[in-house]
Design an enzyme around this catalytic site. Structure first.
Site, PDB file in Angstrom:
ATOM      1  N   GLY B  23      15.264   1.485  15.593  1.00 52.90           N
ATOM      2  CA  GLY B  23      16.479   0.792  15.996  1.00 52.90           C
ATOM      3  C   GLY B  23      17.214   1.555  17.081  1.00 52.90           C
ATOM      4  N   LEU B  24      18.061   0.839  17.789  1.00 56.75           N
ATOM      5  CA  LEU B  24      18.864   1.451  18.839  1.00 56.75           C
ATOM      6  C   LEU B  24      19.835   2.441  18.211  1.00 56.75           C
ATOM      7  CD1 LEU B  24      19.557  -1.781  20.894  1.00 56.75           C
ATOM      8  CD2 LEU B  24      18.120   0.151  21.584  1.00 56.75           C
ATOM      9  N   TYR B 173      18.190   2.854  26.284  1.00 57.75           N
ATOM     10  CA  TYR B 173      17.229   2.506  25.235  1.00 57.75           C
ATOM     11  C   TYR B 173      16.941   1.010  25.244  1.00 57.75           C
ATOM     12  CZ  TYR B 173      17.148   6.996  22.798  1.00 57.75           C
ATOM     13  OH  TYR B 173      16.944   8.297  22.452  1.00 57.75           O
ATOM     14  N   ARG B 232      34.961  12.242 -18.849  1.00 59.85           N
ATOM     15  CA  ARG B 232      34.333  12.447 -20.149  1.00 59.85           C
ATOM     16  C   ARG B 232      35.239  11.822 -21.206  1.00 59.85           C
ATOM     17  NH1 ARG B 232      32.982  18.557 -21.099  1.00 59.85           N
ATOM     18  NH2 ARG B 232      32.146  17.657 -23.019  1.00 59.85           N
ATOM     19  N   HIS B 233      34.711  11.682 -22.392  1.00 60.54           N
ATOM     20  CA  HIS B 233      35.532  11.240 -23.514  1.00 60.54           C
ATOM     21  C   HIS B 233      36.584  12.315 -23.807  1.00 60.54           C
ATOM     22  CE1 HIS B 233      33.374  14.274 -25.779  1.00 60.54           C
ATOM     23  NE2 HIS B 233      32.294  13.833 -25.150  1.00 60.54           N
ATOM     24  N   ASN B 239      33.476  18.747 -30.812  1.00 64.35           N
ATOM     25  CA  ASN B 239      33.804  19.699 -29.742  1.00 64.35           C
ATOM     26  C   ASN B 239      34.579  20.872 -30.327  1.00 64.35           C
ATOM     27  OD1 ASN B 239      34.485  17.123 -27.263  1.00 64.35           O
ATOM     28  ND2 ASN B 239      32.625  18.325 -27.591  1.00 64.35           N
ATOM     29  N   ARG B 284      33.254   8.204 -29.462  1.00 66.78           N
ATOM     30  CA  ARG B 284      34.258   8.970 -28.722  1.00 66.78           C
ATOM     31  C   ARG B 284      34.567   8.401 -27.342  1.00 66.78           C
ATOM     32  NH1 ARG B 284      29.512  11.841 -29.475  1.00 66.78           N
ATOM     33  NH2 ARG B 284      28.629  13.100 -27.781  1.00 66.78           N
ATOM     34  N   GLU B 306      25.106  10.181 -24.605  1.00 70.63           N
ATOM     35  CA  GLU B 306      24.862  11.585 -24.284  1.00 70.63           C
ATOM     36  C   GLU B 306      23.381  11.941 -24.391  1.00 70.63           C
ATOM     37  OE1 GLU B 306      25.502  13.922 -22.656  1.00 70.63           O
ATOM     38  OE2 GLU B 306      26.646  15.513 -23.623  1.00 70.63           O
ATOM     39  N   LYS B 335      16.642  24.296 -17.121  1.00 69.09           N
ATOM     40  CA  LYS B 335      17.451  23.384 -17.921  1.00 69.09           C
ATOM     41  C   LYS B 335      17.173  21.926 -17.562  1.00 69.09           C
ATOM     42  CE  LYS B 335      22.242  22.896 -19.498  1.00 69.09           C
ATOM     43  NZ  LYS B 335      23.628  23.286 -19.217  1.00 69.09           N
ATOM     44  N   TYR B 346      17.261  16.611 -18.954  1.00 69.53           N
ATOM     45  CA  TYR B 346      18.082  16.021 -17.889  1.00 69.53           C
ATOM     46  C   TYR B 346      17.251  15.055 -17.061  1.00 69.53           C
ATOM     47  CZ  TYR B 346      22.477  18.507 -18.456  1.00 69.53           C
ATOM     48  OH  TYR B 346      23.679  18.935 -18.937  1.00 69.53           O
ATOM     49  N   HIS B 371      29.629  11.132 -21.115  1.00 72.28           N
ATOM     50  CA  HIS B 371      29.463  12.451 -21.734  1.00 72.28           C
ATOM     51  C   HIS B 371      29.054  13.489 -20.688  1.00 72.28           C
ATOM     52  CE1 HIS B 371      29.476  10.321 -25.624  1.00 72.28           C
ATOM     53  NE2 HIS B 371      28.947   9.360 -24.886  1.00 72.28           N
ATOM     54  N   ALA B 373      26.532  15.628 -20.021  1.00 77.32           N
ATOM     55  CA  ALA B 373      25.252  15.636 -19.312  1.00 77.32           C
ATOM     56  C   ALA B 373      25.106  14.398 -18.430  1.00 77.32           C
ATOM     57  CB  ALA B 373      24.102  15.708 -20.316  1.00 77.32           C
ATOM     58  N   ARG B 376      27.268  14.700 -15.400  1.00 77.72           N
ATOM     59  CA  ARG B 376      26.626  15.631 -14.467  1.00 77.72           C
ATOM     60  C   ARG B 376      25.564  14.928 -13.627  1.00 77.72           C
ATOM     61  NH1 ARG B 376      25.961  20.582 -18.739  1.00 77.72           N
ATOM     62  NH2 ARG B 376      27.829  21.732 -18.117  1.00 77.72           N
ATOM     63  N   TYR B 408      29.196  10.001   5.706  1.00 76.68           N
ATOM     64  CA  TYR B 408      28.309  11.130   5.488  1.00 76.68           C
ATOM     65  C   TYR B 408      28.824  11.964   4.342  1.00 76.68           C
ATOM     66  CZ  TYR B 408      26.069   9.894   9.802  1.00 76.68           C
ATOM     67  OH  TYR B 408      25.377   9.204  10.773  1.00 76.68           O
TER      68      TYR B 408
END
Lengths: 539, 443
Positions: B23-24, B173, B232-233, B239, B284, B306, B335, B346, B371, B373, B376, B408
């Site tokens: 493309g241009l 172009y 998060r909850h 916890n 939760r 979770e 991890k 994960y 949750h 994880a 994240r 960006y």
């Protein structure tokens, strides 16, 4: 024929709609409660309409033998799986009902300069069909009406879109455009020429004649170029797509995505269970195969390969040439039992892929509990579960619905796969995948049975897939029913392969040791014969 | 080609695809390339972009429009050399296990496309061309002013004259530009052509699932402004005890956060336009969302639950390290890929979140209550965090995060509820207990 109503009464009844005049696709015959046909619906809304989209008419465009019906049926199956209330309206049914049994439409029915009588007839039929569409969208919470007809002219399509817009229905045209002679002939051969008109004729000759006949009947066809309309043009059965998007969004993207993965190439999908694991296995522990499980993997592999070899021979005899086997790909979940069940195939050099989405249903708090324990610990949950075994989820557990949503990417990849495919998975996963391919109601999915001594083979056909069961001989009968690590969520009906008396055969006391409840050997599909009468069906 | 595995026994895609942008200038090619790369990397599909402009810049840092005139032999030679260098680097990258390489350049002539196709396919790599075509002059000029005038090519120059020079560069172009298959002799190519930001799309000869997936993703992108809110909850009973997983209700302070949340949301939205709320199916998160205004549509997603800790569910880190010391260490070492016994990694969470990301891309204004994880993983998608980083990102309790995608990159704003909560964060290789995140590890 199939109904007590005469065609005339049917056609003039206020809300005529085909129930099952041809049985061609198994989609028309679903119960009116389509909620049962939506294994992967992401969420529900008051109106029952999803994806922030309103009411949509998908209008098919294309001459006969362009695979329109195949596209309609596949698309409807997929949309219903997603929970979108979808129904197909074949204009041909309305025309047949209107002209009556043995009646014919006038020769100039499709001509641009048709006689006033033909134009009137055309409009009468159209109106009937459109009224049914509105009634379904307005009064039955329908969301997507698929309108299957030729729709050959630009002016006709423009006025159709305007007409739908007046009723607050958005229109998406879907044209199947084919200029590849080979595809055309293949389509014609596959579906249309089993008619008596072409009896005893060389198939190629019959196909050419049929195509010529279409051209005489429908002399004018304009491919879609209306820039103000929303349309998707599918060219040569998916080789290319042109997508003109004026105001549409997600749902049409989704349809295009689905169609890009759809192909008509014939290939087989096999389903098998994983072997059994040791005694101490549980959902959480992910135990390896027991010795019996390993023996099972070997026997299953032998049976499968022998079966494929036999099929190849049959094919070779029929065609008189040596037919090479289609390559076979194996998918397992990331659970040890399924991976190890695939090991004998891997050692023979087959490609085995692990898919984490295909892990078994999560039993949550029900893990390792007997059905009795579940009933006494969670009586309310059991009650709710029995009301809706498909959507209900025990605490921390997954429902079948959750599983279906998780498996959706697998479904698309399954459509795309060109090789033969063996899926080794837990029974719960097989239930959901099978239900997509065979279009089962959500009420039935939790009850589908996959005894371990059978390989399920699913062969795609033009309108509906066909399922066969291949017996794996010589297995220890103990391992055939639900294995010890199976989830004991009480579902209505006995688990796979459970002993049960067969009524009328003999008294239970005299039963041989292993009599198992099984689905029929083969779910036969007669789609091809049933559509033979559509040979004269030109819209 | 022998099947490859990614180190933990999971087989990776065995096709290699080169996405060739066409493309241009100022048609959003780099934007598309950047988004696609981010999405694929997030799905653990090794992806990289090779921007020919960057190669050319090494040689000619600030060329004027004449440089791009096809009659300028010197410019032509240099631009060819830059393209060759980019392709050579890309092929080297493919050899080292790359799966989707994106060649970001104009590739505006048939000859250039044929050269790329021949060079790349001779190494056994599939090619899909992705063209962005835009005739809307206003859209193009807006893009030039927003993005191009601030490009390194025009550093220290007057923006208006820079925009003008860039417009002239495009004209050079345009002289040689041929859209894909304009003459009908490129019908064998696999390509996606997006015209006028998705008003028309052509898809030609898609060969495999990964290609169709890329095409589908690109079709779902939209450029309407929007934000995504993550929380998060509220603090849960488990916890408080330092236990992971489970399905507990909120603590007293957690309930306080649930009551405060509507106010935080209102403050961060800045108007009363409603959000759509997605929660998990666990108590939760549902309890955390319960005080939000009634006209906010709320949906529960199983996919937002979770990370499943399998046999370790409901244990403290201390208990895990006592009972499964090797596992505890293995998890620290990798991890992202570590899968709890009978539970998830994960990587598994990312795969199950994929439909959520697709829904997010097409939607506007969503608030996700989920949750640690899961947040994240979603955060990693928007912020392009690597697999080494993403499982360690601190996501404090009682904090609302607002992500706003820009051309960006993504802008992040944090709204703290100022309600105390225990820390649920644990540093890599540290003792088996929750601690306060180190100050430089902050989001």
């Amino acid at each position: 024929m199939d109904t007590l109503l005469t065609a005339e009464i049917a056609a003039n009844a206020p809300r005529y709609r085909r129930k099952s005049s041809t049985f061609i696709d198994g989609i028309h015959d679903v119960s009116d409660d389509q909620g049962n046909m939506a294994p992967a619906q992401l969420y529900s809304t008051m109106s029952g309409r999803l994806f922030h989209s309103g009411r949509i008419a998908i209008v098919m465009v294309g001459l006969p033998a362009r695979g329109k019906t195949h596209i309609c049926v596949s698309m409807a199956r997929y949309l219903q799986w997603l929970g979108v209330k979808t129904r197909i309206f074949h204009l041909g049914d309305y025309r047949r009902a209107t002209v009556g049994d043995g009646g014919h439409v006038p020769q100039d029915y499709f001509y641009p300069n048709a006689s006033p009588a033909s134009v009137m007839l055309r409009q009468k039929i159209l109106k009937k069909c459109r009224e049914d569409i509105y009634a379904w969208l307005n009064h039955e919470n329908g969301q997507v009406a698929i309108y299957d007809a030729v729709n050959p002219t630009a002016s006709g399509r423009r006025s159709l879109a305007k007409e739908f817009a007046k009723h607050d229905v958005q229109t998406l045209f879907l044209e199947s455009y084919v200029d590849d002679e080979e595809i055309l002939k293949e389509n014609a051969r596959n579906v249309k020429i089993s008619s008596p008109d072409f009896h005893g004729m060389d198939p190629d000759e019959a196909a050419s004649r049929y195509l010529k006949r279409i051209q005489e009947k429908i002399p004018v066809f304009e491919t879609m170029e209306e820039h103000e309309l929303n349309y998707v043009k599918m060219i040569n059965a998916g080789q290319a797509f042109f997508y003109n998007n004026v105001s549409f969004n997600y749902l049409s993207h989704r349809i295009v995505f689905y169609l890009t993965n759809l192909h008509i190439k014939s290939r087989t999908t096999f389903f098998v269970r994983a072997g059994t694991a040791g005694e101490e296995d549980s959902y959480k522990a992910d135990a390896p195969l027991s010795e019996e499980g390993q023996a099972y993997a070997v026997k299953m592999t032998e049976t499968l390969l022998r079966h494929r070899e036999q099929e190849r021979k049959v094919l070779a005899e029929r065609s008189g040439r040596d037919e090479p086997l289609r390559p076979l790909t194996v998918w397992t979940s990331t659970r040890l039992r399924t991976i190890q069940t695939g090991d004998p195939l891997k050692e023979k050099g087959y490609k085995v892929r692990q898919r984490s989405q295909m892990s078994q249903i999560n039993p949550g708090v029900c893990e390792k509990l007997s059905e009795r324990a579940i009933r006494s610990l969670y009586p309310e949950e059991v009650e709710r579960h029995e009301l809706d075994p498909y959507h209900h989820r025990y605490p921390r557990a997954e429902s079948y619905h959750d599983l279906a949503v998780r498996l959706e990417p697998i479904i698309l990849e399954l459509e795309r796969e060109q090789n033969d495919l063996l899926i080794i998975a837990h029974e719960s996963v097989l239930r959901v995948l099978y239900s997509y391919l065979m279009h089962c109601s959500t009420m039935d999915i939790p009850k589908l049975k996959f005894p371990r001594d059978e390989i399920i083979e699913i062969i795609p056909a033009a309108y509906q897939n066909e399922a066969k069961r291949i017996h794996i001989p010589g297995l220890d009968p103990k391992m055939i029913p639900g294995s010890p690590e199976d989830i004991r969520i009480p579902v209505p009906g006995p688990p796979s392969g459970q002993l049960s008396p067969i009524p009328g055969m003999s008294s239970p006391a005299e039963l041989p040791e292993m009599v198992v409840t099984r689905p029929p050997e083969k779910v036969v599909n007669k789609a091809k014969e049933m559509v033979a009468d559509k040979v004269a069906d030109e819209d | 080609m022998a099947p490859k595995t990614n180190g933990i026994g999971v087989q990776v895609e065995d096709t290699q695809i080169c996405v060739v942008m066409v493309g241009l200038p100022a048609r959003g090619k780099s934007y598309i390339a950047q988004k696609a790369q981010r999405y694929l990397k997030w799905l653990s599909i090794p992806a990289a972009t090779f921007n020919v402009g960057n190669y050319r810049r090494n040689d000619s840092p600030q060329p004027s429009a004449d440089f791009f005139d096809t009659n300028n032999a010197e410019g032509e030679r240099k631009r060819r050399a830059a393209a060759a260098a980019a392709v050579a680097d890309m092929l080297k990258w493919f050899k080292n296990g790359g799966v989707v390489g994106i060649l970001d350049a104009t590739n505006s002539t048939k000859e250039r496309r044929k050269w790329v196709l021949d060079t790349v396919t001779s190494h056994g790599i599939e090619v899909i061309f992705v063209e962005s075509k835009c005739d809307d002059e206003e859209l193009v000029m807006a893009n030039i002013r927003d993005v191009k005038a601030t490009s390194p090519d025009y550093k220290g120059q007057d923006p208006e004259s820079a925009a003008q020079d860039f417009r002239n560069r495009i004209r050079n172009y345009e002289k040689v530009y041929r859209t894909i298959n304009a003459d009908g002799d490129e019908d064998d190519l696999t390509y996606l052509k997006i015209m006028n930001v998705g008003k028309q799309v052509i898809i030609n000869r898609i060969k495999d699932y990964l290609q169709s997936r890329i095409v589908y993703y690109l079709m779902n992108l939209h450029i309407r402004p929007r934000s995504v809110w993550l929380s998060r909850h509220g603090e849960s009973m488990l916890n408080l005890e330092g236990r992971i997983g489970g399905d507990a209700g909120l603590s007293y302070r957690g309930q306080e956060y649930a009551r405060k949340l509507p106010e935080l949301v209102l403050e961060s939205v800045g108007s009363d336009r409603p959000l759509t709320v997605w929660t998990s199916t666990l108590k939760r998160t549902i309890a955390t969302a319960r005080h939000l205004p009634a006209h906010y549509n709320q949906l529960q997603w199983k996919a937002l639950d979770e990370l499943d800790a399998g046999v370790c569910d409901g244990m403290t880190y201390q208990e895990i390290s006592d009972m499964y010391p090797e596992d505890f260490q293995a998890r620290d070492e990798d991890k992202y890929n570590y899968r709890y016994r009978g539970g998830e990694s994960y990587r598994d969470v990312v795969i199950r979140l994929e439909p959520i990301i697709m829904e997010l891309e097409r939607s506007e204004d969503i608030l996700i209550i989920s949750h640690q994880a899961v947040i994240r993983c979603i955060y990693a998608y928007f912020m392009q965090k690597t697999q080494e980083e993403s499982p360690w990102v601190p996501v404090p309790l009682h904090t609302l995060m607002k992500l706003t995608p820009r051309a960006y990159g993504t802008e992040v704003q944090m709204f703290k509820a100022n309600i105390k909560a225990v820390s649920t964060w644990r540093g890599k290789g540290s003792t088996a207990k929750h601690e306060d995140p180190s100050p430089d590890g902050g989001v």
